[in-house]
Design a protein around this motif. Structure first.
Motif, mmCIF file in Angstrom:
data_model
loop_
_atom_site.group_PDB
_atom_site.id
_atom_site.type_symbol
_atom_site.label_atom_id
_atom_site.label_comp_id
_atom_site.label_asym_id
_atom_site.label_seq_id
_atom_site.Cartn_x
_atom_site.Cartn_y
_atom_site.Cartn_z
ATOM 1 N N ARG A 94 0.839 -1.206 0.000
ATOM 2 C CA ARG A 94 0.000 0.000 0.000
ATOM 3 C C ARG A 94 0.870 1.250 0.000
ATOM 4 N NH1 ARG A 94 -1.024 -1.889 5.571
ATOM 5 N NH2 ARG A 94 -2.581 -3.275 4.700
ATOM 6 N N LEU A 102 2.514 7.592 -8.464
ATOM 7 C CA LEU A 102 3.786 8.272 -8.737
ATOM 8 C C LEU A 102 4.903 7.260 -9.009
ATOM 9 C CD1 LEU A 102 3.727 11.000 -5.896
ATOM 10 C CD2 LEU A 102 3.276 11.342 -8.333
ATOM 11 N N GLY A 103 4.556 5.979 -9.036
ATOM 12 C CA GLY A 103 5.570 4.951 -9.311
ATOM 13 C C GLY A 103 6.116 4.277 -8.060
ATOM 14 N N ILE A 104 5.614 4.674 -6.887
ATOM 15 C CA ILE A 104 6.170 4.125 -5.639
ATOM 16 C C ILE A 104 5.769 2.653 -5.452
ATOM 17 C CG2 ILE A 104 6.243 4.394 -3.114
ATOM 18 C CD1 ILE A 104 5.624 7.425 -3.660
ATOM 19 N N ALA A 127 -2.057 -12.131 -4.151
ATOM 20 C CA ALA A 127 -3.514 -12.226 -4.354
ATOM 21 C C ALA A 127 -4.049 -10.813 -4.490
ATOM 22 C CB ALA A 127 -4.165 -12.928 -3.168
ATOM 23 N N ASN A 132 -10.546 -5.094 -7.251
ATOM 24 C CA ASN A 132 -9.462 -4.101 -7.257
ATOM 25 C C ASN A 132 -8.813 -4.053 -8.645
ATOM 26 O OD1 ASN A 132 -7.465 -2.269 -6.677
ATOM 27 N ND2 ASN A 132 -6.829 -3.256 -4.769
ATOM 28 N N GLY A 134 -7.655 -1.595 -10.405
ATOM 29 C CA GLY A 134 -6.443 -0.765 -10.533
ATOM 30 C C GLY A 134 -5.198 -1.545 -10.148
ATOM 31 N N ALA A 135 -5.255 -2.228 -9.014
ATOM 32 C CA ALA A 135 -4.085 -2.986 -8.561
ATOM 33 C C ALA A 135 -3.789 -4.129 -9.531
ATOM 34 C CB ALA A 135 -4.319 -3.516 -7.156
ATOM 35 N N LEU A 138 -1.967 -2.883 -12.471
ATOM 36 C CA LEU A 138 -0.561 -2.623 -12.126
ATOM 37 C C LEU A 138 0.243 -3.925 -12.130
ATOM 38 C CD1 LEU A 138 1.780 -0.904 -10.949
ATOM 39 C CD2 LEU A 138 0.769 -1.249 -8.698
HETATM 40 C C1 COA Z 1 -2.082 -0.341 -5.498
HETATM 41 C C2 COA Z 1 -1.015 0.644 -4.980
HETATM 42 C C3 COA Z 1 -0.120 -0.042 -3.948
HETATM 43 C C4 COA Z 1 -0.158 1.081 -6.165
HETATM 44 O O1 COA Z 1 0.801 2.001 -5.710
HETATM 45 P P1 COA Z 1 1.105 3.294 -6.589
HETATM 46 O O2 COA Z 1 2.285 3.955 -6.010
HETATM 47 O O3 COA Z 1 -0.141 4.074 -6.720
HETATM 48 O O4 COA Z 1 1.468 2.570 -7.978
HETATM 49 P P2 COA Z 1 2.273 3.117 -9.232
HETATM 50 O O5 COA Z 1 2.303 4.605 -9.205
HETATM 51 O O6 COA Z 1 3.562 2.402 -9.310
HETATM 52 O O7 COA Z 1 1.361 2.595 -10.406
HETATM 53 C C5 COA Z 1 0.127 3.238 -10.671
HETATM 54 C C6 COA Z 1 -0.898 2.176 -10.919
HETATM 55 O O8 COA Z 1 -1.345 1.632 -9.668
HETATM 56 C C7 COA Z 1 -2.744 1.365 -9.752
HETATM 57 N N1 COA Z 1 -3.401 2.223 -8.764
HETATM 58 C C8 COA Z 1 -3.235 3.547 -8.547
HETATM 59 N N2 COA Z 1 -4.031 3.965 -7.533
HETATM 60 C C9 COA Z 1 -4.721 2.870 -7.116
HETATM 61 C C10 COA Z 1 -5.681 2.646 -6.079
HETATM 62 N N3 COA Z 1 -6.117 3.628 -5.279
HETATM 63 N N4 COA Z 1 -6.131 1.399 -5.909
HETATM 64 C C11 COA Z 1 -5.709 0.402 -6.684
HETATM 65 N N5 COA Z 1 -4.790 0.548 -7.697
HETATM 66 C C12 COA Z 1 -4.308 1.764 -7.893
HETATM 67 C C13 COA Z 1 -3.155 1.693 -11.187
HETATM 68 O O9 COA Z 1 -2.990 0.513 -11.969
HETATM 69 C C14 COA Z 1 -2.129 2.697 -11.588
HETATM 70 O O10 COA Z 1 -1.932 2.701 -12.974
HETATM 71 P P3 COA Z 1 -2.766 3.693 -13.890
HETATM 72 O O11 COA Z 1 -2.126 5.025 -13.634
HETATM 73 O O12 COA Z 1 -2.571 3.158 -15.256
HETATM 74 O O13 COA Z 1 -4.173 3.687 -13.416
HETATM 75 C C15 COA Z 1 -1.644 1.913 -4.329
HETATM 76 O O14 COA Z 1 -2.403 2.569 -5.277
HETATM 77 C C16 COA Z 1 -2.486 1.620 -3.111
HETATM 78 O O15 COA Z 1 -1.977 1.642 -1.993
HETATM 79 N N6 COA Z 1 -3.777 1.333 -3.292
HETATM 80 C C17 COA Z 1 -4.672 1.044 -2.177
HETATM 81 C C18 COA Z 1 -4.327 -0.288 -1.527
HETATM 82 C C19 COA Z 1 -4.310 -1.419 -2.542
HETATM 83 O O16 COA Z 1 -5.197 -1.542 -3.366
HETATM 84 N N7 COA Z 1 -3.260 -2.281 -2.426
HETATM 85 C C20 COA Z 1 -3.116 -3.447 -3.289
HETATM 86 C C21 COA Z 1 -3.724 -4.626 -2.643
HETATM 87 S S1 COA Z 1 -3.615 -6.067 -3.695
#
Ligand code: COA
Length: 178
Positions: A94, A102-104, A127, A132, A134-135, A138
């Motif tokens: 997360r 932002l790529g984190i 899993a 979800n 978006g995840a 990714l």
């Molecule tokens: C999923 C998560 C860890 C990705 O981290 P991030 O730093 O946003 O990821 P990145 O910047 O490297 O990559 C961006 C991609 O993450 C995904 N993402 C971004 N925000 C998201 C969110 N709130 N929930 C789920 N996926 C998300 C998308 O695929 C995005 O790509 P896009 O710009 O094409 O839509 C982060 O968004 C998050 O903490 N989400 C909530 C918790 C979660 O869903 N954790 C994963 C459990 S399996």
């Protein structure tokens, strides 16, 4: 007076000139002093016991937790379970909401993969909840593939000592580590 406060209000309502900020982040192993901060101002207080256990396993080398550190504050986290013999298991990924996209997250996953490789694993699994999207996008972008679907059932004890049961409809995903 009325005129002055009207002008003042107009100034206060103004959107001021935007400016860029450079952030220096480091991904590092979790430390004991991260645990209270990982509750993210109370929003994740319910994971207190889970985090304590994970930290204890981290110290034992069974599960490894990494944080994305911004000026000594953990704004992202991931855990890699290295206790199995067949594959490493990535979970609890997360990123604090204002720092998402932002790529984190991608960086945390990449670190997880190299940790798994470093432990001799040829595969990393995770899993993702079916809802979800978006995840999942990714993970697919980073080379993970769905290989199964199931309902994961697990429980945790929150910061009030209350047990919660979680039923998650998930896709199991995996990636071969070359
Ligand atoms: C999923 C998560 C860890 C990705 O981290 P991030 O730093 O946003 O990821 P990145 O910047 O490297 O990559 C961006 C991609 O993450 C995904 N993402 C971004 N925000 C998201 C969110 N709130 N929930 C789920 N996926 C998300 C998308 O695929 C995005 O790509 P896009 O710009 O094409 O839509 C982060 O968004 C998050 O903490 N989400 C909530 C918790 C979660 O869903 N954790 C994963 C459990 S399996």
């Amino acid at each position: 007076m009325a005129l002055r406060s009207l002008r003042g209000k107009a100034f206060a309502d103004n959107v001021h000139q935007p400016f860029d900020v450079t952030m220096h982040l480091v991904i590092r192993a979790v430390r004991a002093d991260d645990l209270p901060k990982l509750e993210w101002f109370g929003s994740l207080a319910h994971w207190r016991d889970v985090n304590r256990r994970t930290f204890s396993d981290h110290e034992a080398g069974l599960r490894l937790m990494f944080v994305a550190d911004l000026r000594d504050f953990p704004i992202g986290q991931v855990v890699i379970d290295v206790a199995s013999h067949e594959y490493a298991y990535l979970y609890a990924l997360r990123v604090l909401q204002p720092f998402q996209s932002l790529g984190i997250g991608s960086r945390l996953i990449t670190v997880g993969e190299s940790v798994a490789r470093g432990h001799g694993f040829r595969q990393i699994h995770l899993a993702v909840e079916k809802k979800n999207i978006g995840a999942r996008r990714l993970y697919e972008r980073l080379g993970f593939e769905i290989f199964t679907q199931r309902v994961d059932v697990w429980s945790y004890v929150d910061h009030h000592g209350q047990t919660h049961w979680v039923h998650e409809d998930v896709y199991g995903m995996r990636k071969l580590l070359l």
